[in-house]
Enzyme design. Structure first.
Site, PDB file in Angstrom:
ATOM      1  N   LYS A  12       6.030 121.991  90.029  1.00 30.19           N
ATOM      2  CA  LYS A  12       5.639 120.877  89.153  1.00 30.19           C
ATOM      3  C   LYS A  12       5.790 121.256  87.699  1.00 30.19           C
ATOM      4  O   LYS A  12       5.909 122.429  87.333  1.00 30.19           O
ATOM      5  CB  LYS A  12       4.207 120.447  89.446  1.00 30.19           C
ATOM      6  CG  LYS A  12       3.155 121.567  89.356  1.00 30.19           C
ATOM      7  CD  LYS A  12       2.644 121.862  87.964  1.00 30.19           C
ATOM      8  CE  LYS A  12       1.633 122.997  87.919  1.00 30.19           C
ATOM      9  NZ  LYS A  12       1.186 123.318  86.541  1.00 30.19           N
ATOM     10  N   ASP A 141      -4.185 123.221  91.667  1.00 25.78           N
ATOM     11  CA  ASP A 141      -2.848 122.620  91.741  1.00 25.78           C
ATOM     12  C   ASP A 141      -2.405 122.312  93.168  1.00 25.78           C
ATOM     13  O   ASP A 141      -1.388 121.639  93.371  1.00 25.78           O
ATOM     14  CB  ASP A 141      -1.807 123.546  91.093  1.00 25.78           C
ATOM     15  CG  ASP A 141      -1.931 123.605  89.576  1.00 25.78           C
ATOM     16  OD1 ASP A 141      -2.637 122.747  89.006  1.00 25.78           O
ATOM     17  OD2 ASP A 141      -1.330 124.506  88.976  1.00 25.78           O
TER      18      ASP A 141
END
Length: 307
Positions: A12, A141
């Site tokens: 990401k 995350d």
């Protein structure tokens, strides 16, 4: 009954990151927008006795990575087993493509892919919501690596809300051979705020500017480039002046804008289109920089092969 299952999960980039002041629990409240990239990790879970892990040969040097119980993928598989009552029996093989210690969530992607692969291998049949809830126990995350796409993260970044997005955004990721300490970067931010607190005022509830979400919804890379933001960028550049030079280089050689990814040291450069990103990547490489091309958004953790 499956003999093996391979799951894939994305790395990401944070296109926006707002950091609140240090709270009593020792954490900073966050508001961030994650965008999943086509830079992915694959985890294959083979039927086996006991739980083990190895890394497959690939583009990333994994020789220094732990394969014991401290590894996030092992922890994910064991958490799934403990939660469902299934024996923790799987031999995990990870193929890494996300740069290590680059602030791009590679370890989190490993954990997410391990959850999905073992869930399919063991037939524990958890819902996507159940997997996201388990992921939140592994790290801030990891839930996004399960969810993928684009999402607004609040709390510690683990409370997710999907963000509507149109089209694909093209990125060049400039990597660094030297990692950065995330706690050190946060500490530098805290020290700056303490020094200038009277002028800055407290940051209790960090927020993402509406223009970030509007740019994503419109699929407009120019508008998104103008809205990129990261509260950790200034302290990161203060700690690593070499990153500022690389940031300026990219922004003067074709990028719409550049941003420090998370707490660094990876720099993300947004291009107008794929051709522009390819040209920028080539320019960086000619100057001796290590870069990777990526685009997104892409889906979250999912099974790609089973037999």
């Amino acid at each position: 009954m499956q003999n093996f299952v391979t799951a894939r999960a994305p790395g990401k980039i944070n296109v926006a990151l707002a950091v609140g002041d240090l709270a009593d629990d020792g954490y900073h409240p966050l508001a961030t927008v994650f965008l999943a990239l086509n830079l992915t990790e694959d985890v294959t879970a083979h039927r086996a006795e006991g739980l083990s892990l190895e890394y497959a040969p690939g583009p990333i040097d994994t020789s220094d990575l732990a394969t014991d119980e401290s590894n996030l993928a092992i922890r994910a598989a064991r958490l799934l087993a403990d939660t469902t009552g299934h024996p923790a029996d799987a031999a995990l093989t990870i193929t890494k493509r996300v740069p290590i210690a680059g602030g791009m969530g590679g370890g989190s992607a490993d954990a997410a892919a391990a959850l999905v692969a073992c869930d399919a291998l063991w037939g524990t049949n958890l819902t996507r919501e159940d997997l996201v809830a388990l992921a939140a126990k592994l790290g801030a995350d990891v839930p996004f690596a399960v969810a993928g796409g684009v999402a607004l993260g609040t709390g510690r970044g683990d409370v997710l809300s999907p963000v509507l997005t149109e089209g694909t955004f093209e990125w060049v990721l400039r990597l660094s051979d030297e990692g950065m300490s995330t706690p050190l970067t946060f500490r530098a931010l805290d020290e700056h705020r303490a020094k200038h607190g009277a002028a800055l005022g407290p940051v209790v509830d960090p927020e993402i500017e509406a223009r970030v979400l509007h740019a994503l919804r419109a699929g407009d890379p120019v508008a998104l480039a103008d809205a990129l933001s990261n509260d950790l960028q200034a302290p990161a550049l203060q700690l690593r002046p070499d990153l500022a030079e690389a940031l300026e280089f990219g922004e003067t050689h074709g990028a719409l804008a550049g941003i420090v990814s998370g707490s660094g040291p990876t720099l993300g450069f947004l291009a107008a289109d794929a051709a522009g990103a390819d040209a920028l990547a080539a320019t960086f490489r000619r100057e001796g920089h290590r870069v990777v091309r990526a685009s997104g958004p892409v889906p979250g953790a999912r099974v790609i092969e089973a037999a």
